[in-house]
Each structure stands twice: as structure tokens, then as C-alpha cells.
Design a protein around this motif. Structure first.
Motif, short mmCIF file in Angstrom:
data_model
loop_
_atom_site.label_atom_id
_atom_site.label_comp_id
_atom_site.label_asym_id
_atom_site.label_seq_id
_atom_site.Cartn_x
_atom_site.Cartn_y
_atom_site.Cartn_z
N GLY A 1 12.21 -28.52 34.03
CA GLY A 1 12.70 -27.53 35.00
C GLY A 1 11.98 -26.21 34.85
O GLY A 1 11.62 -25.57 35.86
N GLN B 1 8.51 -26.55 36.34
CA GLN B 1 8.52 -26.53 37.80
C GLN B 1 8.78 -25.14 38.34
O GLN B 1 8.29 -24.78 39.42
N ASP B 2 9.55 -24.36 37.58
CA ASP B 2 9.85 -23.01 38.05
C ASP B 2 8.65 -22.08 37.96
O ASP B 2 8.57 -21.07 38.68
N ARG C 1 5.40 -21.09 38.93
CA ARG C 1 4.51 -21.35 40.06
C ARG C 1 3.06 -21.06 39.68
O ARG C 1 2.75 -20.03 39.10
#
Length: 590
Positions: A439, A442-443, A445
């Protein structure tokens, strides 16, 4: 000349034998000194001998055996006394049909008085024991035995004594020791004292009373009343004396008392004979036990001493690498200890070599940017224009960032072992951990547009949960390093797949990318420290410690990590197309 030579050789032969004996004694002394050098050997021998001595001491006391002998002797004396008393009663009376009358008593009678059997002073009709007739009978009955027999009348006055054949009116004789007999020495007196202390116990002391004091013996007093009695005493030397008193009676008339007693030492000699046999057995058993104890200690103390000496050499590190003696062939604790020390020493040397290698690698990696930085700093004052100075400043800034990254990664790698050793392993939920790490990835960027996908699977028969024992932060660092490495090799818009599979014996984490894969010659080197192979990136953008740290963490958890190239399932030929790289981490349940 020949005779002289023979005499000389004959004289030398005893000398050679004497030298051989002395040499054998010296070798025995050295052997004993060598064996006694080990405190473990002394403890084994002393403890075994202490147990044997305690056992033999209890046996030598022989209280039950001694009590049994005393009881048996009392019963035999009672039977013997009844037989002798019956024989004496049958043949020892005075045969007479006369009645003694006192003439003076008759003259003193007044008119109307009579001199009858019921008058006071009239001696009743008695049949006393005749010593002259009893002595031959007593001699024949008591002579073959070592028993002492004494005959007392009803008043406790001695009539006969088999030891001196004393009879009433004679002088009592005792056997005296020879005038030249030497007095007992100190050791003999001490041994007599020990015997007296051991043998007496709670038995009363035997005393010799005079001929007129027979009733001083309690058993004689009881027998004078018609009851058989016995007594057990010890003399002044601690020897047991058993006495039995039997009444001599005829037609219920008590004529006297027969006292039978054993000679001092009769029972003690039997006990001493048993003790002597036990002592001989003890000496043989002690010799065998000492020999076996020394052999047992040799199988324990000698290997332990060799292991201790080798451990001391490892501590001093006299050689570059000291080998611990190999006793792993033994299937006992010594073999286990040897194997553990060998493994520990090997791990210690490997750790030392790893530290030395790490220090050399760190020095080498730090030296490169420092050299570049020094060159740039020295060249900066010589720059002729702003463009050259700008390029040199970029180099300096790049080297400073590289140094900062290297120092951070080196610091993390250097304290990794200490942290893993100090921290206790706790239950870690891999599912929750992977969801958090993925997570966060994915956060974050990035311009590459790479996506990270996470899936879970469970093998047949595997536990339902994904809980393992370990260190959550370090396992998360492993997954983060692998995900970051996969993203750096993935093309724009690619996908990094993270799969966690629960197994019966642990768990398996697989990280796949869609990059160019790993060169075959680099598959075995990518986990080395400071190794980097990134042609698509500029020089110095990576420290080369991420995968090395990941391997170190996984191995500290008892797991394995390896890399391989991903190919199409239906690919054929010697060089199938590579679809990307795959990193596999397998962790045990612990």
C-alpha cells in the motif's frame, strides 16, 4: 677372566632389574600425576569411592548379623545349660539317710517341750550339691567347648568354676599373662577403643564378681527363683559376653544355679572374620572402581581438556584459523559439545572474515567518491569559465549525495546483525505486513507509472493464517527492497506482482517484474555487497547493499532467498525469451 666376567654380569643383572623397577615406578607416577591433574578425574574417583565406602561401612557394622549370632548363642547356651543342669541334678546329690541332731539343743529342752522337724533351728532334710561328684561331670560336659561354667548354691555362693575348677574352701586362681608380655601400643589401644565404641552400643559392661557374690548377676538371681535368664554384656575390650543361668532342680527343689558364659571374643571373632572377608572384597572392588573411574574420566576429562585448550587458542588466535578437535563421531554429550564448538568457531571465523571483507569493501566504495570529490575540489580553482565550474559543482554534489547514501546503507548493514541478535522474535502477520508495504509503494507516485499488485494463496493442508515468528520491521524492509528493485527495472506502465503463498512448513513470497531480467553471469553475484548492474541508470545512483541486506535478514530468520529469470511457460529452445526477473523468499515456521 671368564669367571670374573660372569661375576660382573651377575652383579649387573640385579642392578638392571632395579633400574627397570624404578623406571616402571616413574612411569606409573607420571601416569597417576597426569590423571590426577584433572579435577574432574579426582571428583569421579572420589565420589565413586565415597559411595563404595559408605556401603562397606554400613556392611562392616554388621548389626543384624551380630544380633543374630547373639540370639543363636543364647538359645544354644540355654539348651546346653538345661542338659548340664539335668545331669548335675541327677548325679550331684549327697546320698545319706542320717539326720543330724544337736545334743546341746536336747539338754536345753524343758518339760513338755519336744525337738521336732518344725522347730526353729532344726536343719531340714536337704540334699546339697557335692562338688567332688559334680566336678568330673562338669569337666566332661564343658571341657570340649569354650564355654565357662559356674555353679552357685541357692545363696549365690560359688561352688565350682570350670575355668579354675574352684571348689568351696579352695583358693580361686586366675590365669595371668606372662611377665614378659609387652603392654599394648598406641595403635592397639586406639583400635581397641574403636572396637569397644562400635561393639558396645547400648550393652552393659561385664564385671567379674567374687565367689560370694553370685547374686550380683541378675540372671543368677532369677535362676535362683526357678526362672531361666540370660544377659548380654561387653567386657572392657568391647568383646561380647553372653551369659545364661539355668536352675539346678530335682522334683521342683532348687539345688543351685548353673551359669554358662561365652569367652570374650567368641562372637566377635566370627564378626571379625566376616568383616575381613568384606574388607578383602572392598579392596578388590575399590581397585576395580578406581580403574574404571580413571578410564571413564579419561573418556570425559581428556576430550574436554583438548576442547578447552583449542578454545583458548581460538581466543588468543595464535594461528589464522584454529581447528577444534573433532569428536562428533561420539554419540554422547562430548560429541555434541565438539560439534557445537566447531560450528560456533566456524561461525565466528566466518563473521570475522565477513567483517574484514565488509571493512575492505566499505573502504573501497568510500574511496571512489572521495577520490572523485577530491579531484573536483582541486580542479575547481583552475576552472576558466562558469560552464566548467558548473560541471565540477555538479560532480561534487553528486559525490556528496553518493557518500551520504553509502554511509546510510553501510550504517544500516553494520547494525543489522546486532539488532537481529538482541531483539526477540515475535508473531508476524505476513498478510497484514505485505498489505501495508505494498500500500505504501502504491501511494508513492512516480513518473514511471509502474503498478504493484498483491495476491495471496494457500497450499493444501497449510494453516489458514499467515502468521510466522520473526521481526516485522526487517521483513518489511526485505519486501520493500525487492519491490523497489523490481520497480527500478520495470518499464513505464509495467506491473510488479507480489504473491504470498502459505505452505505447511512456512511461507513463500515471490516478487516479479517485467524488466529485462538478470544476466546469467550475474545471478550468483547480485546478492554480494556493493554489487550493482544497472546499465540504464547513471553511475553511483545505487549503493549495491539493498539485496545484500535482504539476504542477510532472510538468512537470520532461517530462510532462503534466490533470484531467477521469468520465461514463458510454453517457451522452447536453448535461449527462451525472458519476461522479467523473479525473486523468491522462503521463510520457515520457526
Amino acid at each position: 677372566m671368564t669367571d670374573a666376567a660372569d661375576q660382573l654380569n651377575g652383579a649387573k643383572a640385579p642392578a638392571r632389574r632395579g633400574l627397570g623397577i624404578l623406571s616402571a615406578l616413574r612411569r606409573a607416577r607420571r601416569f597417576v600425576a597426569f590423571k590426577s591433574f584433572s579435577s574432574l578425574t579426582r571428583r569421579i574417583v572420589l565420589l565413586n569411592l565415597a559411595g563404595l565406602c559408605a556401603l562397606v561401612s554400613g556392611i562392616l557394622y554388621l548389626s543384624e548379623f551380630r544380633a543374630g549370632l547373639i540370639d543363636a548363642r543364647v538359645q544354644s547356651l540355654l539348651v546346653q545349660g538345661e542338659i548340664i543342669a539335668g545331669a548335675i541334678a541327677a548325679s550331684a546329690q549327697v546320698e545319706t539317710n542320717a539326720i543330724t541332731i544337736d545334743p546341746e539343743r536336747l539338754l536345753e529342752l524343758q518339760a513338755g517341750e519336744s525337738y521336732g522337724a518344725n522347730e526353729e533351728g532344726f536343719a531340714p532334710l536337704e540334699f546339697p550339691i557335692n562338688p567332688e561328684r559334680v566336678a568330673p561331670v562338669l569337666r566332661r560336659l564343658v571341657g570340649p567347648t569354650r564355654t565357662r561354667a559356674r555353679i552357685y548354691d541357692r545363696e549365690g555362693i560359688m561352688l565350682l568354676d570350670s575355668r579354675s575348677l574352684y571348689s568351696k574352701g579352695e583358693i580361686l586362681r586366675f590365669d595371668l599373662p606372662p611377665p614378659t608380655q609387652a603392654p599394648p601400643g598406641l595403635l592397639e589401644r586406639a583400635w581397641r577403643g574403636v572396637q569397644g565404641w562400635i561393639g558396645r552400643g547400648d550393652l552393659p559392661l561385664y564385671k567379674e564378681f567374687g565367689p560370694q557374690s553370685g547374686k550380683e548377676y541378675p540372671e543368677v538371681a532369677s535362676a535362683a527363683l526357678g526362672q531361666k535368664a540370660s544377659a548380654v554384656r561387653v567386657d572392657d575390650r568391647g568383646r561380647v559376653v553372653v551369659s545364661v543361668a539355668v536352675p539346678i532342680q530335682r522334683f521342683r527343689a532348687i539345688l543351685g544355679v548353673l551359669l554358662l558364659s561365652t569367652q570374650g571374643g567368641e562372637i566377635d571373632e566370627a564378626v571379625e572374620a566376616e568383616r575381613f572377608v568384606i574388607v578383602r572384597v572392598f579392596l578388590v572392588a575399590a581397585a576395580v572402581m578406581v580403574l574404571l573411574s580413571v578410564l571413564l574420566a579419561g573418556t570425559i576429562a581428556d576430550p574436554v581438556r583438548k576442547l578447552a585448550d583449542a578454545a583458548e587458542r581460538v581466543r588468543r588466535r595464535i594461528k589464522s584459523r584454529v581447528e577444534i578437535p573433532d569428536f562428533t563421531g561420539r554419540s554422547d554429550e562430548i560429541g555434541h559439545l565438539s560439534g557445537a564448538l566447531r560450528d560456533m568457531t566456524s561461525a565466528l571465523y566466518n563473521r570475522i572474515e565477513a567483517i574484514e571483507s565488509f571493512a575492505a569493501d566499505v573502504a573501497h566504495e568510500l574511496k571512489n567518491p572521495l577520490t572523485s570529490l577530491r579531484s573536483a575540489v582541486e580542479t575547481l580553482p583552475l576552472a576558466k569559465n562558469d560552464v566548467s565550474r558548473g560541471r565540477l559543482l555538479d560532480v561534487i554534489q553528486h559525490d556528496v549525495k553518493r557518500l551520504d547514501r553509502l554511509i546510510s546503507d553501510i550504517s544500516d548493514a553494520s547494525r543489522l546483525d546486532a539488532e537481529l541478535q538482541r531483539q526477540e522474535a515475535v508473531s508476524v502477520d505476513l498478510k497484514q505486513l505485505l498489505e501495508m508495504v505494498v500500500g505504501m509503494a502504491q501511494d508513492v507516485r512516480k513518473d514511471d507509472g509502474v503498478k504493484v499488485k498483491l495476491t495471496f494463496d494457500r497450499a493444501t493442508g497449510a494453516p489458514a493464517d499467515f502468521v510466522l515468528a520473526g521481526h516485522a520491521s526487517r521483513l518489511g524492509q526485505v519486501v520493500d527492497n525487492l519491490v523497489s528493485n523490481a520497480r527500478s527495472f520495470s518499464p513505464e506502465g509495467g506491473t510488479v506482482r507480489v504473491m504470498c503463498r502459505r505452505l505447511k512448513s512456512g511461507a513463500e513470497i515471490v516478487v516479479e517484474d517485467e524488466g529485462p531480467g538478470i544476466r546469467p553471469d550475474a545471478l550468483a553475484r547480485i546478492f554480494e555487497r556493493f554489487y550493482t548492474d544497472r546499465p540504464h541508470q547513471g553511475f553511483g545512483q545505487n549503493s549495491g547493499l539493498g539485496l545484500s541486506i535482504s539476504k542477510q535478514i532472510v538468512e537470520a530468520h532461517g530462510g532462503q532467498i534466490w533470484a531467477e529469470n521469468r520465461v514463458a511457460p510454453d517457451a522452447t529452445g536453448e535461449d527462451p525469451p525472458v519476461l522479467g526477473a523473479r525473486f523468491i523468499v522462503r521463510l520457515p515456521n520457526n
